[in-house]
Scaffold this motif. Structure first.
Motif, short mmCIF file in Angstrom:
data_model
loop_
_atom_site.label_atom_id
_atom_site.label_comp_id
_atom_site.label_asym_id
_atom_site.label_seq_id
_atom_site.Cartn_x
_atom_site.Cartn_y
_atom_site.Cartn_z
N GLY A 81 -8.48 6.04 5.18
CA GLY A 81 -9.40 6.80 6.01
C GLY A 81 -10.23 7.80 5.22
O GLY A 81 -10.74 8.76 5.80
N GLY A 82 -10.35 7.59 3.92
CA GLY A 82 -11.11 8.51 3.09
C GLY A 82 -10.34 9.76 2.71
O GLY A 82 -10.89 10.66 2.08
N ASN A 83 -9.07 9.80 3.06
CA ASN A 83 -8.24 10.98 2.80
C ASN A 83 -7.54 10.82 1.44
O ASN A 83 -6.58 10.07 1.32
N ALA A 84 -8.01 11.56 0.45
CA ALA A 84 -7.43 11.48 -0.89
C ALA A 84 -6.02 12.07 -0.94
O ALA A 84 -5.31 11.87 -1.91
N ASN A 85 -5.59 12.78 0.11
CA ASN A 85 -4.26 13.36 0.16
C ASN A 85 -3.29 12.54 1.00
O ASN A 85 -2.15 12.95 1.22
N ASP A 86 -3.74 11.39 1.48
CA ASP A 86 -2.89 10.50 2.27
C ASP A 86 -1.70 10.05 1.41
O ASP A 86 -1.88 9.64 0.26
N GLU A 87 -0.49 10.13 1.96
CA GLU A 87 0.72 9.81 1.18
C GLU A 87 0.70 8.38 0.66
O GLU A 87 1.09 8.13 -0.49
N ALA A 88 0.27 7.45 1.48
CA ALA A 88 0.24 6.05 1.05
C ALA A 88 -0.76 5.85 -0.08
O ALA A 88 -0.50 5.12 -1.04
N PHE A 89 -1.91 6.51 0.02
CA PHE A 89 -2.92 6.40 -1.03
C PHE A 89 -2.39 7.02 -2.33
O PHE A 89 -2.54 6.44 -3.41
N LEU A 90 -1.76 8.18 -2.22
CA LEU A 90 -1.21 8.83 -3.42
C LEU A 90 -0.13 7.97 -4.06
O LEU A 90 -0.06 7.86 -5.29
N ALA A 91 0.69 7.30 -3.23
CA ALA A 91 1.73 6.41 -3.76
C ALA A 91 1.08 5.21 -4.46
O ALA A 91 1.52 4.80 -5.54
N TYR A 92 0.05 4.68 -3.84
CA TYR A 92 -0.68 3.56 -4.44
C TYR A 92 -1.24 3.96 -5.81
O TYR A 92 -1.12 3.23 -6.79
N MET A 93 -1.84 5.15 -5.85
CA MET A 93 -2.45 5.61 -7.10
C MET A 93 -1.40 5.89 -8.17
O MET A 93 -1.66 5.69 -9.36
N GLN A 94 -0.20 6.32 -7.76
CA GLN A 94 0.86 6.55 -8.74
C GLN A 94 1.27 5.24 -9.39
O GLN A 94 1.54 5.19 -10.59
N VAL A 95 1.33 4.18 -8.60
CA VAL A 95 1.74 2.88 -9.13
C VAL A 95 0.60 2.21 -9.89
O VAL A 95 0.79 1.69 -10.99
N HIS A 96 -0.59 2.20 -9.29
CA HIS A 96 -1.69 1.42 -9.84
C HIS A 96 -2.73 2.24 -10.60
O HIS A 96 -3.47 1.69 -11.42
N GLY A 97 -2.81 3.53 -10.31
CA GLY A 97 -3.71 4.43 -11.04
C GLY A 97 -5.08 3.87 -11.32
O GLY A 97 -5.82 3.52 -10.42
N GLU A 98 -5.39 3.74 -12.59
CA GLU A 98 -6.71 3.28 -13.01
C GLU A 98 -6.72 1.79 -13.35
O GLU A 98 -7.56 1.33 -14.12
#
Length: 158
Positions: A81-98
């Protein structure tokens, strides 16, 4: 995660660099002019400030939308939803990052987008306008190169 303004600006400007080479009379310029019925005299009558100004606006619009096509993390952000602080998004970024944020990956997706979006649009218009295959090849070829380069710049620039 998302590209910066400078990357989008450089990607937009890259269309001019490619255009100056691609449409040079020694490359495809003369053939392209013949295929569209353009003469040197008619070309000189154009309002070049208007032509190049609007060309930049349109290139910028395209470059602005390229992240959606070439950066996978943008899709993940959209799902959150465009929320950079969303827990699922943050988890995704921790695993997949760049992951897949490379020039090569962006070039691939830019090329695919041009082949499956731009080529059909240009070819369909050319059919109804009774333009030649040369016209379609030259015009689409330009956009394949431009969107490949834009994708590379936007995806790889960090």
């Amino acid at each position: 995660m998302e590209p910066n303004f400078l990357a989008i600006l450089v990607a937009a400007l890259s269309s001019f660099v490619v255009g100056f080479i691609w449409y040079n009379p020694k490359v495809f310029g003369t053939i392209w002019m013949r295929e569209i019925g353009m003469t040197e005299e008619k070309a000189r009558q154009s309002n070049m400030v208007k032509v190049f100004g609007l060309t930049f606006v349109f290139a910028f619009m395209l470059a602005f939308m390229m992240p959606t096509l070439v950066i996978h993390q943008v899709g993940a952000m959209q799902l959150a939803g465009g929320n950079a602080n969303d827990e699922a998004f943050l988890a995704y970024m921790q695993v997949h990052g760049e992951a897949f944020r490379t020039f090569k990956h962006g070039a691939l997706h830019g090329c695919i987008a041009s082949l499956f979006i731009v080529l059909p649009v240009i070819a369909t218009n050319a059919l109804f306008e009774q333009k030649s295959f040369k016209y379609v090849a030259i015009t689409s070829g330009y956009w394949v190169i431009v969107m490949t380069l834009m994708g590379a710049i936007i995806c790889g620039w960090k």
